[in-house]
Design an enzyme around this catalytic site. Sequence first.
Site, PDB file in Angstrom:
ATOM      1  NE  ARG A 185      -9.659   0.913   7.957  1.00  0.00           N
ATOM      2  CZ  ARG A 185      -9.176  -0.059   7.221  1.00  0.00           C
ATOM      3  NH1 ARG A 185      -9.562  -0.504   6.183  1.00  0.00           N
ATOM      4  NH2 ARG A 185      -7.845  -0.592   7.599  1.00  0.00           N
ATOM      5  CG  ASP A 215      -3.261  -7.728   4.000  1.00  0.00           C
ATOM      6  OD1 ASP A 215      -4.297  -7.679   3.569  1.00  0.00           O
ATOM      7  OD2 ASP A 215      -2.837  -6.869   4.774  1.00  0.00           O
ATOM      8  CG  ASN A 263      -9.155  -4.351   5.874  1.00  0.00           C
ATOM      9  OD1 ASN A 263      -8.497  -3.634   5.858  1.00  0.00           O
ATOM     10  ND2 ASN A 263      -8.663  -5.451   5.749  1.00  0.00           N
ATOM     11  CD  GLU A 304      -5.363  -4.637   1.289  1.00  0.00           C
ATOM     12  OE1 GLU A 304      -5.596  -5.329   0.329  1.00  0.00           O
ATOM     13  OE2 GLU A 304      -5.161  -5.462   2.454  1.00  0.00           O
ATOM     14  CG  ASN A 326      -6.968  -8.706   5.139  1.00  0.00           C
ATOM     15  OD1 ASN A 326      -6.987  -7.761   4.399  1.00  0.00           O
ATOM     16  ND2 ASN A 326      -6.408  -8.257   6.141  1.00  0.00           N
TER      17      ASN A 326
END
Length: 287
Positions: free
Chosen positions: A100, A194, A102, A19, A148
């Site tokens: 968490r 995303d 992202n 990512e 995202n």
Amino acid sequence: MPRTLHAEPVVRDRAHLNESPLWDDRHRMLRWVDILAGRVHGWDPATGERTLFEAGLPVGAVALREAGGLVLAVADGFALFDGERTTRIADLDSEGGELRMNDAVCDPEGRLLAGTMAYSHEPGRGTLHRLDADHTVHTALASVTISNGLDWSADGETAYYADSPTREVRAYRYREGRLLDPRPFVTTEGGVPDGLAVDAEGGVWVAVAFAGTVCRYLPDGTLDTVVRVPATVTTSCAFGGPDLDTLYITTATENLTPAQLAEQPLAGGIFACEPGVRGRAANRYRG
């Protein structure tokens, strides 16, 4: 009819959850993270040289720092990395380790916006946080599920943001580090939105996870370009190269079955194409 492009592999490592691709213009290097492995990667396309930093805990995203080095959105807070060591600068309430980071990106004013999500994907547990230059943390947007892609229009007044399970990218009025007055921008087909990036012409490139595509939408929401990637879990995209004319795409193997992994030998790698438009230099954190 939108045009179709095809991305080619440039880094063939099979990672779990790549990512946060990011072009570091000072070092002429592409950077990205493998989130759950806690790894921050670097790759020089000109020489093939690779770097790797082990953070020791999940790293949701990485951003450039104006003073040099990187700022990391780690599992339960924020840290600076100077090339040799990390320095913790802010902590978050991760609710017993159930949340968490992202994804994260710097806004035009040099603040870092970073979103959390629950490991369980429980709806509404996440928050889009804003890390200011003085290392204080504020809420930019509450009650999100899987925070995202985020980027801004050229004037900085519109923020494009995706809460993936909604399958929708929304456009927000951006004021004083907060996302306000959401309106629908685009709904993705075949997968979920995303990571995303806005190019120099105002086009919005969205990685559509589980569809194996990255789609470019014009500012009015019209689908303009589809980039096909030979890996279905496309996670994010960023422009890079000396002229910012290469689109880099990260992918993952997360959620793929053994059969799908066998069918997608390049899944979990990094891909690239030259789409004929340029990107913009990444904003840097000013803290």
